[in-house]
Structure formats: C-alpha cells, structure tokens
Design a protein around this motif. Sequence first.
Motif, PDB file in Angstrom:
ATOM      1  N   LEU A  35       0.907  -1.044  -0.042  1.00  0.00           N
ATOM      2  CA  LEU A  35      -0.076   0.012   0.026  1.00  0.00           C
ATOM      3  C   LEU A  35       0.727   1.152   0.045  1.00  0.00           C
ATOM      4  O   LEU A  35       0.568   2.342  -0.863  1.00  0.00           O
ATOM      5  CB  LEU A  35      -0.905   0.082   1.065  1.00  0.00           C
ATOM      6  N   ALA A  36       1.983   1.345   0.732  1.00  0.00           N
ATOM      7  CA  ALA A  36       2.908   2.461   0.612  1.00  0.00           C
ATOM      8  C   ALA A  36       3.509   2.798  -0.545  1.00  0.00           C
ATOM      9  O   ALA A  36       3.687   3.567  -0.975  1.00  0.00           O
ATOM     10  CB  ALA A  36       4.005   2.241   1.899  1.00  0.00           C
ATOM     11  N   TYR A  38       2.178   1.751  -3.433  1.00  0.00           N
ATOM     12  CA  TYR A  38       1.087   1.982  -4.421  1.00  0.00           C
ATOM     13  C   TYR A  38       0.778   3.805  -4.259  1.00  0.00           C
ATOM     14  O   TYR A  38       0.789   4.409  -5.181  1.00  0.00           O
ATOM     15  CB  TYR A  38      -0.270   1.244  -4.151  1.00  0.00           C
ATOM     16  N   TYR A  39       0.770   4.139  -2.929  1.00  0.00           N
ATOM     17  CA  TYR A  39       0.725   5.466  -2.588  1.00  0.00           C
ATOM     18  C   TYR A  39       1.856   6.204  -3.101  1.00  0.00           C
ATOM     19  O   TYR A  39       1.587   7.134  -3.847  1.00  0.00           O
ATOM     20  CB  TYR A  39       0.451   5.637  -1.200  1.00  0.00           C
ATOM     21  N   CYS A  40       3.008   5.950  -3.072  1.00  0.00           N
ATOM     22  CA  CYS A  40       4.181   6.648  -3.783  1.00  0.00           C
ATOM     23  C   CYS A  40       3.992   6.742  -5.034  1.00  0.00           C
ATOM     24  O   CYS A  40       4.205   7.736  -5.840  1.00  0.00           O
ATOM     25  CB  CYS A  40       5.237   6.094  -3.173  1.00  0.00           C
ATOM     26  N   MET A  42       1.302   6.573  -7.052  1.00  0.00           N
ATOM     27  CA  MET A  42       0.180   7.454  -7.319  1.00  0.00           C
ATOM     28  C   MET A  42       0.064   8.745  -7.110  1.00  0.00           C
ATOM     29  O   MET A  42      -0.369   9.759  -7.808  1.00  0.00           O
ATOM     30  CB  MET A  42      -1.164   6.731  -6.909  1.00  0.00           C
ATOM     31  N   TYR A  43       0.734   9.240  -5.963  1.00  0.00           N
ATOM     32  CA  TYR A  43       0.175  10.609  -5.520  1.00  0.00           C
ATOM     33  C   TYR A  43       1.582  11.375  -5.260  1.00  0.00           C
ATOM     34  O   TYR A  43       1.615  12.672  -4.969  1.00  0.00           O
ATOM     35  CB  TYR A  43      -0.270  10.692  -4.125  1.00  0.00           C
TER      36      TYR A  43
END
Length: 84
Positions: A35-36, A38-40, A42-43
């Motif tokens: 999840l970390a 994926y967040y990096c 994407m955002y």
Amino acid sequence: MVKATAAAVSHEHPWNGQTLKWLGIMLALLVGCGLASYYCHMYLESDEGDDQQESSLIMGAGGQGPGVGGRVACYPQLSCGSSS
C-alpha cells in the motif's frame, strides 16, 4: 519468517496458533509495504521532467557538451557572469 518457522517446528502440528499468528503478522507487513508503494507511485511527484530540463541545461544551446566550442552551461540560479 524465522519466528513462523520456529513456531511450526516447535509443536507437533506445523499449522498451530503461533505459526498462524506470525504468518498473519508477515502478511500484514507485506500488505502495508504494498500500500505504501502504491501510494508513492500514485500521489508523489515524479522527477522525470527535472531530468530532461537538467540535461538540456548541461548540453548548452548548440547541443555540445559544456566547454566545447566556448559554450558553458548556464544555470538559472547562478549569475553566469552578468553583473546585474
């Protein structure tokens, strides 16, 4: 991983409560890392545009390397010899 293996071999049955507990902890850490990541992706900002801009500044106006033909790269944050 080591704790899960130790829990599996320390009891009569390999799939016991301690093994499942450590397997759950490892799975939660794996999901958290995913999840970390994926967040990096994407955002957070990407640096792709900065690399292209920097390489064009280093190459100079004529496409030659710095110092070739009397051309030296000029960076916006530096004065480049102007006295203003």
